[in-house]
Design a protein around this motif. Structure first.
Motif, PDB file in Angstrom:
ATOM      1  N   PRO A  95      30.287 -37.224 116.591  1.00 35.10           N
ATOM      2  CA  PRO A  95      31.084 -38.004 117.556  1.00 35.10           C
ATOM      3  C   PRO A  95      32.182 -38.850 116.919  1.00 35.10           C
ATOM      4  O   PRO A  95      33.256 -39.021 117.508  1.00 35.10           O
ATOM      5  N   LEU A  96      31.950 -39.381 115.717  1.00 34.68           N
ATOM      6  CA  LEU A  96      32.973 -40.197 115.067  1.00 34.68           C
ATOM      7  C   LEU A  96      34.205 -39.348 114.737  1.00 34.68           C
ATOM      8  O   LEU A  96      35.346 -39.774 114.957  1.00 34.68           O
ATOM      9  N   GLU A  97      33.976 -38.137 114.236  1.00 40.22           N
ATOM     10  CA  GLU A  97      35.103 -37.239 113.933  1.00 40.22           C
ATOM     11  C   GLU A  97      35.835 -36.838 115.204  1.00 40.22           C
ATOM     12  O   GLU A  97      37.066 -36.736 115.234  1.00 40.22           O
ATOM     13  N   ARG A  98      35.067 -36.638 116.282  1.00 34.71           N
ATOM     14  CA  ARG A  98      35.684 -36.262 117.553  1.00 34.71           C
ATOM     15  C   ARG A  98      36.543 -37.404 118.100  1.00 34.71           C
ATOM     16  O   ARG A  98      37.610 -37.164 118.655  1.00 34.71           O
ATOM     17  N   LEU A  99      36.071 -38.638 117.936  1.00 39.03           N
ATOM     18  CA  LEU A  99      36.832 -39.792 118.419  1.00 39.03           C
ATOM     19  C   LEU A  99      38.142 -39.938 117.649  1.00 39.03           C
ATOM     20  O   LEU A  99      39.200 -40.187 118.243  1.00 39.03           O
ATOM     21  N   ARG A 100      38.070 -39.757 116.336  1.00 37.98           N
ATOM     22  CA  ARG A 100      39.300 -39.821 115.541  1.00 37.98           C
ATOM     23  C   ARG A 100      40.285 -38.737 116.001  1.00 37.98           C
ATOM     24  O   ARG A 100      41.467 -38.996 116.213  1.00 37.98           O
ATOM     25  N   ALA A 101      39.775 -37.513 116.155  1.00 36.69           N
ATOM     26  CA  ALA A 101      40.636 -36.390 116.545  1.00 36.69           C
ATOM     27  C   ALA A 101      41.208 -36.585 117.942  1.00 36.69           C
ATOM     28  O   ALA A 101      42.364 -36.231 118.214  1.00 36.69           O
ATOM     29  N   LEU A 136      39.817 -39.517 130.498  1.00 40.61           N
ATOM     30  CA  LEU A 136      39.945 -39.924 129.096  1.00 40.61           C
ATOM     31  C   LEU A 136      38.978 -41.061 128.778  1.00 40.61           C
ATOM     32  O   LEU A 136      38.311 -41.055 127.732  1.00 40.61           O
ATOM     33  N   ARG A 137      38.908 -42.043 129.675  1.00 35.18           N
ATOM     34  CA  ARG A 137      38.027 -43.194 129.456  1.00 35.18           C
ATOM     35  C   ARG A 137      36.561 -42.762 129.410  1.00 35.18           C
ATOM     36  O   ARG A 137      35.785 -43.233 128.572  1.00 35.18           O
ATOM     37  N   THR A 138      36.163 -41.865 130.287  1.00 29.02           N
ATOM     38  CA  THR A 138      34.783 -41.369 130.296  1.00 29.02           C
ATOM     39  C   THR A 138      34.446 -40.680 128.986  1.00 29.02           C
ATOM     40  O   THR A 138      33.362 -40.875 128.419  1.00 29.02           O
ATOM     41  N   HIS A 139      35.376 -39.880 128.487  1.00 27.88           N
ATOM     42  CA  HIS A 139      35.140 -39.164 127.228  1.00 27.88           C
ATOM     43  C   HIS A 139      34.988 -40.137 126.055  1.00 27.88           C
ATOM     44  O   HIS A 139      34.046 -40.018 125.254  1.00 27.88           O
ATOM     45  N   VAL A 140      35.889 -41.117 125.965  1.00 30.17           N
ATOM     46  CA  VAL A 140      35.815 -42.084 124.865  1.00 30.17           C
ATOM     47  C   VAL A 140      34.533 -42.912 124.972  1.00 30.17           C
ATOM     48  O   VAL A 140      33.862 -43.173 123.966  1.00 30.17           O
ATOM     49  N   THR A 141      34.173 -43.315 126.182  1.00 25.02           N
ATOM     50  CA  THR A 141      32.941 -44.085 126.381  1.00 25.02           C
ATOM     51  C   THR A 141      31.724 -43.283 125.927  1.00 25.02           C
ATOM     52  O   THR A 141      30.831 -43.812 125.250  1.00 25.02           O
ATOM     53  N   MET A 142      31.685 -42.011 126.278  1.00 27.13           N
ATOM     54  CA  MET A 142      30.567 -41.145 125.877  1.00 27.13           C
ATOM     55  C   MET A 142      30.448 -41.055 124.351  1.00 27.13           C
ATOM     56  O   MET A 142      29.355 -41.162 123.786  1.00 27.13           O
ATOM     57  N   LEU A 143      31.580 -40.875 123.676  1.00 29.49           N
ATOM     58  CA  LEU A 143      31.550 -40.790 122.211  1.00 29.49           C
ATOM     59  C   LEU A 143      31.098 -42.112 121.607  1.00 29.49           C
ATOM     60  O   LEU A 143      30.287 -42.136 120.667  1.00 29.49           O
ATOM     61  N   LEU A 144      31.604 -43.222 122.143  1.00 31.51           N
ATOM     62  CA  LEU A 144      31.215 -44.532 121.615  1.00 31.51           C
ATOM     63  C   LEU A 144      29.713 -44.785 121.790  1.00 31.51           C
ATOM     64  O   LEU A 144      29.080 -45.369 120.905  1.00 31.51           O
ATOM     65  N   ARG A 145      29.157 -44.357 122.899  1.00 36.05           N
ATOM     66  CA  ARG A 145      27.716 -44.565 123.120  1.00 36.05           C
ATOM     67  C   ARG A 145      26.869 -43.819 122.100  1.00 36.05           C
ATOM     68  O   ARG A 145      25.746 -44.217 121.799  1.00 36.05           O
ATOM     69  N   GLN A 146      27.413 -42.737 121.568  1.00 43.32           N
ATOM     70  CA  GLN A 146      26.694 -42.004 120.523  1.00 43.32           C
ATOM     71  C   GLN A 146      26.859 -42.664 119.157  1.00 43.32           C
ATOM     72  O   GLN A 146      25.996 -42.537 118.299  1.00 43.32           O
ATOM     73  N   ILE A 147      27.979 -43.376 118.975  1.00 36.66           N
ATOM     74  CA  ILE A 147      28.257 -43.978 117.661  1.00 36.66           C
ATOM     75  C   ILE A 147      27.718 -45.407 117.577  1.00 36.66           C
ATOM     76  O   ILE A 147      27.100 -45.792 116.584  1.00 36.66           O
ATOM     77  N   VAL A 148      27.992 -46.203 118.624  1.00 36.67           N
ATOM     78  CA  VAL A 148      27.562 -47.613 118.644  1.00 36.67           C
ATOM     79  C   VAL A 148      26.832 -47.901 119.966  1.00 36.67           C
ATOM     80  O   VAL A 148      27.382 -48.564 120.855  1.00 36.67           O
ATOM     81  N   PRO A 149      25.610 -47.394 120.119  1.00 30.42           N
ATOM     82  CA  PRO A 149      24.914 -47.515 121.403  1.00 30.42           C
ATOM     83  C   PRO A 149      24.629 -48.946 121.843  1.00 30.42           C
ATOM     84  O   PRO A 149      24.396 -49.202 123.029  1.00 30.42           O
ATOM     85  N   ASP A 150      24.663 -49.903 120.902  1.00 25.92           N
ATOM     86  CA  ASP A 150      24.367 -51.294 121.259  1.00 25.92           C
ATOM     87  C   ASP A 150      25.602 -52.065 121.725  1.00 25.92           C
ATOM     88  O   ASP A 150      25.518 -53.228 122.114  1.00 25.92           O
ATOM     89  N   ALA A 151      26.773 -51.434 121.728  1.00 29.08           N
ATOM     90  CA  ALA A 151      28.026 -52.117 122.078  1.00 29.08           C
ATOM     91  C   ALA A 151      28.338 -51.968 123.565  1.00 29.08           C
ATOM     92  O   ALA A 151      27.747 -51.145 124.261  1.00 29.08           O
ATOM     93  N   ASP A 152      29.278 -52.770 124.050  1.00 24.77           N
ATOM     94  CA  ASP A 152      29.782 -52.619 125.411  1.00 24.77           C
ATOM     95  C   ASP A 152      30.824 -51.501 125.375  1.00 24.77           C
ATOM     96  O   ASP A 152      32.030 -51.753 125.253  1.00 24.77           O
ATOM     97  N   CYS A 153      30.346 -50.283 125.441  1.00 20.12           N
ATOM     98  CA  CYS A 153      31.199 -49.120 125.183  1.00 20.12           C
ATOM     99  C   CYS A 153      32.288 -48.927 126.234  1.00 20.12           C
ATOM    100  O   CYS A 153      33.364 -48.416 125.919  1.00 20.12           O
ATOM    101  N   GLU A 154      32.043 -49.362 127.463  1.00 20.97           N
ATOM    102  CA  GLU A 154      33.073 -49.214 128.493  1.00 20.97           C
ATOM    103  C   GLU A 154      34.297 -50.068 128.168  1.00 20.97           C
ATOM    104  O   GLU A 154      35.438 -49.607 128.277  1.00 20.97           O
ATOM    105  N   LEU A 155      34.060 -51.304 127.757  1.00 18.82           N
ATOM    106  CA  LEU A 155      35.195 -52.167 127.414  1.00 18.82           C
ATOM    107  C   LEU A 155      35.831 -51.761 126.086  1.00 18.82           C
ATOM    108  O   LEU A 155      37.057 -51.851 125.923  1.00 18.82           O
ATOM    109  N   LEU A 156      35.017 -51.308 125.138  1.00 15.58           N
ATOM    110  CA  LEU A 156      35.591 -50.830 123.875  1.00 15.58           C
ATOM    111  C   LEU A 156      36.486 -49.626 124.120  1.00 15.58           C
ATOM    112  O   LEU A 156      37.531 -49.477 123.485  1.00 15.58           O
ATOM    113  N   ALA A 157      36.071 -48.765 125.039  1.00 11.23           N
ATOM    114  CA  ALA A 157      36.895 -47.595 125.367  1.00 11.23           C
ATOM    115  C   ALA A 157      38.247 -48.033 125.926  1.00 11.23           C
ATOM    116  O   ALA A 157      39.293 -47.475 125.574  1.00 11.23           O
TER     117      ALA A 157
END
Length: 201
Positions: A95-101, A136-157
């Protein structure tokens, strides 16, 4: 039970409508390539596609609707790439590589279509609720939840996507003259800081 199907003549009408829509979008894309976004008027698209002006208005409503349809067409290609294309943008990479790409793909897509993206941007009350933006936001949120599950991934996205805003890219590249390589490096650095991971070596 009675099964309701589509009458053959309806299927033909839908196919014709889809072909006409594609022809109009191709004509609009040609006009942008030749004259820039300013050259895209409903009248010019109708003339280029050899249809009546009323056809263009019926299909897209107004000029903004036409420009949004062009963006949606491009957005669907991007979605197809990150949902089912080859890694690292598509499935199969961490997921981290996918987020960068993902960020790099959006960055360069925006840079290539800056005039169109700025001209077609919906008003503030609809800007973040547009289906393409939500995808786009849903995709980024999904990737973030796999990388940093303890974060507020919706706002980070939201924070990450804000750095890819077309108006900001226009300001940085066209007004400040920053090279795309600097923006790409900044995206990779931002992802590393937000996800508390090491940048690639």
């Amino acid at each position: 039970m009675l099964e309701l199907g589509t009458a053959p003549e309806e299927t033909g009408l839908r196919a014709d409508a889809a072909r006409n829509r594609a022809r109009l979008l191709e004509a609009a894309a040609r006009l942008i390539a030749e004259h820039g976004v300013a050259g895209v008027t409903m009248e010019a698209v109708a003339a280029a596609a050899k249809v009546g002006k009323g056809t263009v208005f019926r299909r897209f409503g107004d000029r903004t609707g036409l420009l949004m349809a062009l963006l949606d067409h491009s957005g669907r290609r991007l979605q197809a790439d990150f949902l089912g294309g080859p890694p690292p943008l598509g499935p199969g990479a961490p997921p981290l590589e996918r987020l960068r790409a993902f960020g790099i793909a959006v960055l360069y897509r925006s840079a290539e279509q800056l005039e169109l993206q700025l001209a077609a941007q919906p008003e503030a009350c609809r800007r973040f609720s547009h289906p393409a933006v939500q995808a786009l936001r849903t995709h980024v949120t999904m990737l973030l939840r796999q990388i940093v599950p303890d974060a507020d991934c919706e706002l980070l996205a939201q924070t990450l996507l804000a750095s890819l805003d077309p108006a900001l890219i226009h300001h940085l590249t066209r007004q400040l003259g920053m090279p795309m390589e600097r923006l790409e490096a900044a995206w990779v650095d931002l992802v590393a800081r937000v996800t508390r991971t090491d940048p690639p070596t």
